[in-house]
Every structure is written in C-alpha cells, then in structure tokens.
Design an enzyme around this catalytic site. Structure first.
Site, PDB file in Angstrom:
ATOM      1  N   ARG A   1       0.889  -1.181   0.000  1.00 14.48           N
ATOM      2  CA  ARG A   1       0.000   0.000   0.000  1.00 14.48           C
ATOM      3  C   ARG A   1       0.915   1.215   0.000  1.00 14.48           C
ATOM      4  O   ARG A   1       1.703   1.404   0.939  1.00 14.48           O
ATOM      5  CB  ARG A   1      -0.905   0.002   1.233  1.00 14.48           C
ATOM      6  CG  ARG A   1      -1.647   1.296   1.407  1.00 14.48           C
ATOM      7  CD  ARG A   1      -2.786   1.212   2.382  1.00 14.48           C
ATOM      8  NE  ARG A   1      -3.891   0.451   1.831  1.00 14.48           N
ATOM      9  CZ  ARG A   1      -5.124   0.454   2.331  1.00 14.48           C
ATOM     10  NH1 ARG A   1      -5.404   1.170   3.404  1.00 14.48           N
ATOM     11  NH2 ARG A   1      -6.084  -0.269   1.774  1.00 14.48           N
TER      12      ARG A   1
ATOM     13  N   HIS B   1      -7.260   0.591  -6.550  1.00 15.09           N
ATOM     14  CA  HIS B   1      -7.440  -0.315  -5.406  1.00 15.09           C
ATOM     15  C   HIS B   1      -8.053  -1.619  -5.941  1.00 15.09           C
ATOM     16  O   HIS B   1      -9.215  -1.922  -5.684  1.00 15.09           O
ATOM     17  CB  HIS B   1      -8.342   0.350  -4.364  1.00 15.09           C
ATOM     18  CG  HIS B   1      -8.292  -0.271  -3.003  1.00 15.09           C
ATOM     19  ND1 HIS B   1      -7.492  -1.350  -2.701  1.00 15.09           N
ATOM     20  CD2 HIS B   1      -8.951   0.032  -1.846  1.00 15.09           C
ATOM     21  CE1 HIS B   1      -7.664  -1.672  -1.429  1.00 15.09           C
ATOM     22  NE2 HIS B   1      -8.536  -0.858  -0.900  1.00 15.09           N
TER      23      HIS B   1
ATOM     24  N   GLN C   1      -9.843  -4.333  -3.660  1.00 18.22           N
ATOM     25  CA  GLN C   1     -11.179  -3.921  -3.211  1.00 18.22           C
ATOM     26  C   GLN C   1     -12.214  -4.260  -4.286  1.00 18.22           C
ATOM     27  O   GLN C   1     -13.296  -4.774  -3.997  1.00 18.22           O
ATOM     28  CB  GLN C   1     -11.173  -2.406  -2.944  1.00 18.22           C
ATOM     29  CG  GLN C   1     -12.508  -1.858  -2.493  1.00 18.22           C
ATOM     30  CD  GLN C   1     -12.858  -2.278  -1.078  1.00 18.22           C
ATOM     31  OE1 GLN C   1     -12.064  -2.144  -0.171  1.00 18.22           O
ATOM     32  NE2 GLN C   1     -14.056  -2.804  -0.883  1.00 18.22           N
TER      33      GLN C   1
ATOM     34  N   ASP D   1     -17.537   6.555  -1.318  1.00 17.02           N
ATOM     35  CA  ASP D   1     -16.266   6.475  -0.586  1.00 17.02           C
ATOM     36  C   ASP D   1     -16.037   7.867   0.029  1.00 17.02           C
ATOM     37  O   ASP D   1     -16.738   8.826  -0.320  1.00 17.02           O
ATOM     38  CB  ASP D   1     -15.137   6.105  -1.583  1.00 17.02           C
ATOM     39  CG  ASP D   1     -13.784   5.903  -0.909  1.00 17.02           C
ATOM     40  OD1 ASP D   1     -13.716   5.787   0.330  1.00 17.02           O
ATOM     41  OD2 ASP D   1     -12.750   5.873  -1.640  1.00 17.02           O
TER      42      ASP D   1
ATOM     43  N   CYS E   1     -16.488   1.026   0.563  1.00 15.61           N
ATOM     44  CA  CYS E   1     -15.274   0.228   0.803  1.00 15.61           C
ATOM     45  C   CYS E   1     -14.825   0.291   2.260  1.00 15.61           C
ATOM     46  O   CYS E   1     -14.131  -0.605   2.726  1.00 15.61           O
ATOM     47  CB  CYS E   1     -14.152   0.724  -0.105  1.00 15.61           C
ATOM     48  SG  CYS E   1     -13.816   2.488   0.087  1.00 15.61           S
TER      49      CYS E   1
ATOM     50  N   ARG F   1     -13.483  -9.073   1.477  1.00 14.15           N
ATOM     51  CA  ARG F   1     -12.073  -8.771   1.256  1.00 14.15           C
ATOM     52  C   ARG F   1     -11.220  -9.994   1.565  1.00 14.15           C
ATOM     53  O   ARG F   1     -10.263 -10.308   0.849  1.00 14.15           O
ATOM     54  CB  ARG F   1     -11.622  -7.582   2.125  1.00 14.15           C
ATOM     55  CG  ARG F   1     -12.150  -6.218   1.730  1.00 14.15           C
ATOM     56  CD  ARG F   1     -11.685  -5.767   0.361  1.00 14.15           C
ATOM     57  NE  ARG F   1     -10.239  -5.709   0.218  1.00 14.15           N
ATOM     58  CZ  ARG F   1      -9.455  -4.716   0.628  1.00 14.15           C
ATOM     59  NH1 ARG F   1     -10.000  -3.640   1.182  1.00 14.15           N
ATOM     60  NH2 ARG F   1      -8.144  -4.755   0.445  1.00 14.15           N
TER      61      ARG F   1
HETATM   62  N1  NVA Z   1     -10.190   6.339  -1.229  1.00 21.15           N
HETATM   63  C1  NVA Z   1      -9.819   5.919   0.091  1.00 21.15           C
HETATM   64  C2  NVA Z   1      -9.949   4.436   0.206  1.00 21.15           C
HETATM   65  C3  NVA Z   1      -9.564   3.857   1.537  1.00 21.15           C
HETATM   66  C4  NVA Z   1      -9.712   2.361   1.557  1.00 21.15           C
HETATM   67  C5  NVA Z   1      -8.394   6.358   0.371  1.00 21.15           C
HETATM   68  O1  NVA Z   1      -7.539   6.254  -0.527  1.00 21.15           O
HETATM   69  O2  NVA Z   1      -8.114   6.828   1.473  1.00 21.15           O
HETATM   70  N1   CP Z   2     -11.231  -0.697   2.208  1.00 20.86           N
HETATM   71  C1   CP Z   2      -9.952  -0.726   2.637  1.00 20.86           C
HETATM   72  O1   CP Z   2      -8.996  -0.888   1.879  1.00 20.86           O
HETATM   73  O2   CP Z   2      -9.835  -0.590   3.983  1.00 20.86           O
HETATM   74  P1   CP Z   2      -8.477  -0.367   4.774  1.00 20.86           P
HETATM   75  O3   CP Z   2      -7.984   1.001   4.451  1.00 20.86           O
HETATM   76  O4   CP Z   2      -8.882  -0.490   6.221  1.00 20.86           O
HETATM   77  O5   CP Z   2      -7.485  -1.420   4.387  1.00 20.86           O
END
Ligand code: NVA
Ligand code: CP
Length: 301
Positions: free
Chosen positions: A98, A125, A128, A219, A259, A287
């Site tokens: 990540r 992502h 997801q 989101d 998500c 997930r």
């Molecule tokens: N769009 C959000 C998704 C988190 C799972 C982010 O990037 O923070």
């Molecule tokens: N939806 C998702 O990726 O959650 P986290 O940020 O908790 O991993």
C-alpha cells in the site's frame, strides 16, 4: 513477473478470481495451497481491512505474512526501491504494498523477481474491486445491472470502473466538476466497454446517475493523502452526500456499498449506511475471500 498493479493486469482472469473467492468463502477449497509461502506486506499508509484480510488470508492458506511499515523499513529512510525489491525477492514469495505513489509500486514490480500486489495507491485499489464484485454477485446474481458511484474519481472508483467495464456491467459516476475519473482509466474503460457492452458515464448530475441504479456506492470525500484539500472537498462534495433522499432516486431494491472506512454524516448518512439496503459488512468480509483468491492466483505454483 506477473503482478497485480491494476485491474487491467488480470483482465482474462477476473471472473475466475471472483468464482475462486466464492469457492473459498463456501469452503469448497479445503487444502492449504500456500504452505511454506511467505508474503511481505509493505504499508506506507494506514489500513484495517487490507492488512488483516491479507494476513489472515495467508495464514488460512497455510502461509505466513510479514507486516512491514515504511516507518520501520530502510525504504522510509531513502533506501532505493530497487534494492528493497531485489532483497525481498530473495526472502519471500510475494509482496503486497500500500503506497502513496502508484509509480513507486510500478517501479517495485519492475525491480522484483516475485509478484507484487497493489493494496491501494493513489491510482487504483484492485483488491477492493474483486471483493466488491463478489458481493454484487451474491446480492444480484449477475453483473447485468448498473453500479452508480457517488463521489470522488479516486483509487476505488478507478478500479471499479475498470472491473465493471471488463464484466460488461454499466458504471456511472456522479461527481462534482474537477473530481472526475482519471482520464486514461476513463478512456481504457470506454474502450473495454465498447467490446463488453458496459456503458461508462461520468456526470455531475446526481439524479441522472442514480436513475435505475442497482448498486449505490460511495467512498470518503478526503482520501489518504488529500488532507490538504479537506476544506474545499467538503464544500464541493456536500451536494453529493448519499442519504435517504438520494437512495430514493435509485431502484427500490438497490444495495448500498462502501469500501470503508466511512465517515457517517459526510459522504453517507447513518440511516443509509446502517440501514436495510446496506451490505457493507458482507462487502468487508469479502475482502478476506477475495484476497485468498488473489494470493492463490499469484503465489500458487
Ligand atoms: N479512497 C480511500 C480508500 C480507503 C480504503 C483512500 O484512498 O483513502
Ligand atoms: N477498504 C480498505 O482498503 O480498507 P483499509 O484502508 O482499512 O485497508
């Protein structure tokens, strides 16, 4: 080396992976196919679902996962991505990462001799998206419907657009001007959609977007990394909140997806996210099943 940086990287196996995820969920696969396999999990940003589902997923498949925060890794002190990639390739069988910058993950994959899995970047992502499609399959039985994403053209909506396009599912995003889907992803989605029959629409008209929607998805307004724009984003996205009124614009049997993490009272009201149309906890559970299918696909010999 085969890696999963974008939904596009696995275009011919999307349905297989979703079906496999369902098989894991339904207990059809009992053996531990990743015995003695190891996964390095690099995190440059916070996570609950991605971290836990990958770690538990590896354990349940017979393997081991290592949580590596960039706060502790030498990469956080400036060690080149190349050296990190080459060294980890000697120790483990796969890397899940990540990261803030998608380009860093592309570089990591280029330099690695093992598969790299994108656990979220600023661009996509994909993991997801696979869990989301398993959830849609469970609730709607097929991918013939229309998914309407309300909100930011971000990592989550980019991957959803692509996976919908490949599966022939209609995808509409309702977003304020200036927050549209990444241009290249939009073009790619249109190109795929012209072959699969998926209609891809980007609009600022919420009513038009929600008309006939089978799935309403949202989101956060401020993704990780966008904090500096927080004030402006709150003002711009306010008309795009998913609430009881906007849910009425979708089909009566529409499901609500997110998500997570969610901020109740911002992108969605409590009555919707905690209401009877919401499937968020099944979606989050999926997930785990989707991660297992992805791990199996990439790490199984
Ligand atoms: N769009 C959000 C998704 C988190 C799972 C982010 O990037 O923070
Ligand atoms: N939806 C998702 O990726 O959650 P986290 O940020 O908790 O991993």
């Amino acid at each position: 080396m085969n890696s999963l940086l974008s939904v596009c990287d696995v275009e011919n196996d999307i349905e297989n992976i979703i079906n496999l995820a369902g098989d894991f969920k339904n207990g059809k696969i009992k053996e531990k196919p990743l015995r003695n396999k190891t996964l390095a999990m690099i995190f440059e940003k916070s996570s609950t679902r991605t971290r836990v589902s990958f770690e538990v997923g590896m354990y349940e498949l017979g393997g081991t996962a290592l949580f590596l925060s960039t706060n502790d890794l030498q990469i956080g002190r400036g060690e080149p991505i190349k050296d990190t990639a080459k060294v980890l390739s000697r120790y483990v069988d796969g890397i899940m990462i990540r990261a803030k910058k998608h380009s860093d993950v592309v570089e990591l994959a280029k330099q690695s001799d093992i598969p790299v899995i994108n656990g979220l970047t600023d661009l996509e992502h994909p993991c997801q998206a696979f869990a989301d499609m398993l959830t849609i399959k469970e609730y709607k039985n097929n991918f013939n419907g229309k998914l309407t994403f309300v909100g930011d053209g971000n990592n989550v909506s980019n991957s959803l657009l692509l996976i919908c396009a490949y599966l022939g599912m209609d995808f509409t995003i309702a977003c304020p001007k200036g927050y549209e889907i990444n241009e290249d992803i939009y073009k790619k989605g249109k190109e795929i959609g012209s072959k699969t029959g998926s209609e891809i629409i980007v609009t600022d008209d919420l009513g038009l977007a929600l008309k006939d929607a089978d799935i309403v998805y949202t989101d956060v307004w401020v993704s990780m990394g966008d904090e500096k724009e927080s004030k402006k984003r709150h003002a711009d996205f306010k008309p795009y909140q998913v609430n009881t009124e906007s849910m009425k614009l979708a089909k009566e049997d529409a499901i609500f997806m997110h998500c997570l993490p969610a901020i109740r009272g911002e992108e969605v009201t409590s009555d919707v996210i905690d209401g009877k149309q919401s499937v968020i906890y099944d979606q989050a559970e999926n997930r785990l099943h989707a991660q297992k299918a992805i791990l199996y696909h990439y790490l199984k010999e």
